[in-house]
Scaffold this active site. Structure first.
Site, PDB file in Angstrom:
ATOM      1  N   ASP A   1       0.825  -1.213   0.000  1.00 16.01           N
ATOM      2  CA  ASP A   1       0.000   0.000   0.000  1.00 16.01           C
ATOM      3  C   ASP A   1       0.854   1.255   0.000  1.00 16.01           C
ATOM      4  O   ASP A   1       1.977   1.260   0.512  1.00 16.01           O
ATOM      5  CB  ASP A   1      -0.920  -0.024   1.234  1.00 16.01           C
TER       6      ASP A   1
ATOM      7  N   ASN B   1     -11.210  -2.535  -5.111  1.00 17.43           N
ATOM      8  CA  ASN B   1     -10.466  -1.572  -5.920  1.00 17.43           C
ATOM      9  C   ASN B   1     -11.168  -1.214  -7.238  1.00 17.43           C
ATOM     10  O   ASN B   1     -10.792  -0.252  -7.912  1.00 17.43           O
ATOM     11  CB  ASN B   1      -9.029  -2.069  -6.213  1.00 17.43           C
TER      12      ASN B   1
END
Ligand code: IPE
Ligand code: IPE
Ligand code: MG
Length: 246
Positions: free
Chosen positions: A27, A75
């Protein structure tokens, strides 16, 4: 991808208790790019170097399974342009690296749902990489793609129903056996980068007793040295699995 930067494993790491399965939430790509005035997608691109370096680091440590979170079932909520970029980027990443990974003895697998929104050529490349590396045994690189922990459990339950498993036979073993890759065993160590302290629907079932290590590095800056640090931290932990130390 012959090892571009052979970095020896630090002596402080106990080679006898290296985590067998390491899982990483990669991330911070967007923030890495924003800090440089670049488009978010540039951050994803820069993350490839981190992934390659960490993969080499994991091999040299003797890690047997490295699971990386590349695209979550959530996502898809991102702007179309970014989703499109990520689909093509992941395909390119496979094309650029699969032969070298194969030479290194890495088996490539995927965890996630098949989905009509994933372009056919991406699916084809995923299948090709999987097939090419099927018999490799040095390490498994398991790419979580269109992966969601809840979706994985839902899919396992659907399989239970499809297999007509009677209620009396439904237990943890029966569910675990129907997850995407039961043969990989649960992660020992889960790392999340970018200073976020959450799981974001990653491996919900499998991480029941994993050690969690959080790093402030943004993913594109993460290197094998940071993996080694996380493993040292892991080795300082005491895993009890609900029992008591005797
Ligand atoms: C992780 O980086 C990559 C994916 C989720 C595909 P992000 O894109 O989430 O980066 P941040 O969290 O916005 O910085
Ligand atoms: C998790 O990161 C998914 C991947 C790294 C692929 P996100 O950036 O999507 O998670 P949130 O939105 O911060 O929880
Ligand atoms: Mg993020």
């Amino acid at each position: 991808m012959p090892d571009p930067r052979p970095v020896p494993v630090p002596r402080a790491i106990d080679r006898a208790s290296v985590p067998r399965h390491v899982a990483i939430v990669m991330d911070g790509n967007g923030r890495w790019a924003a800090k440089r005035g670049l488009a978010r997608t540039e951050g994803h691109g820069a993350g490839e170097k981190a992934l390659v370096d960490v993969t080499y680091g994991a091999i040299s440590l003797g890690v047997k399974v490295l699971t990386v979170y590349a695209f979550s079932t959530e996502n898809w909520r991102r702007p179309l342009e970014e989703v499109r970029y990520l689909m093509n980027f992941n395909r390119g990443l496979l094309e650029r690296n699969r032969d070298d990974l194969h030479d290194q003895g890495v088996r490539i697998t995927f965890s996630g749902r098949s989905d009509r929104r994933v372009p056919k050529r991406v699916v084809r490349d995923m299948n090709d990489a999987q097939e090419l590396t099927l018999k490799n045994t040095v390490m498994t690189l398991n790419i979580a793609f269109n992966y969601g922990g809840r979706a994985e459990i839902v899919d396992a339950v659907r399989r239970l129903v499809k297999d007509k498993v009677p209620e009396s036979k439904i237990n943890e073993k029966a569910i675990a056996a129907r997850l995407y890759h039961p043969e990989l065993a649960d992660p020992d160590l889960v790392i999340r980068t970018s200073g976020e302290y959450r799981i974001s629907n990653f491996l919900l079932w499998e991480l029941a007793y994993s050690e969690l290590v959080f790093s402030d590095q943004l993913w594109p800056d993460f290197r094998r040295e940071n993996l080694f640090e996380a493993v040292r931290e892991y080795q300082r932990r005491e895993r009890r699995y609900g029992g008591v130390d005797t």
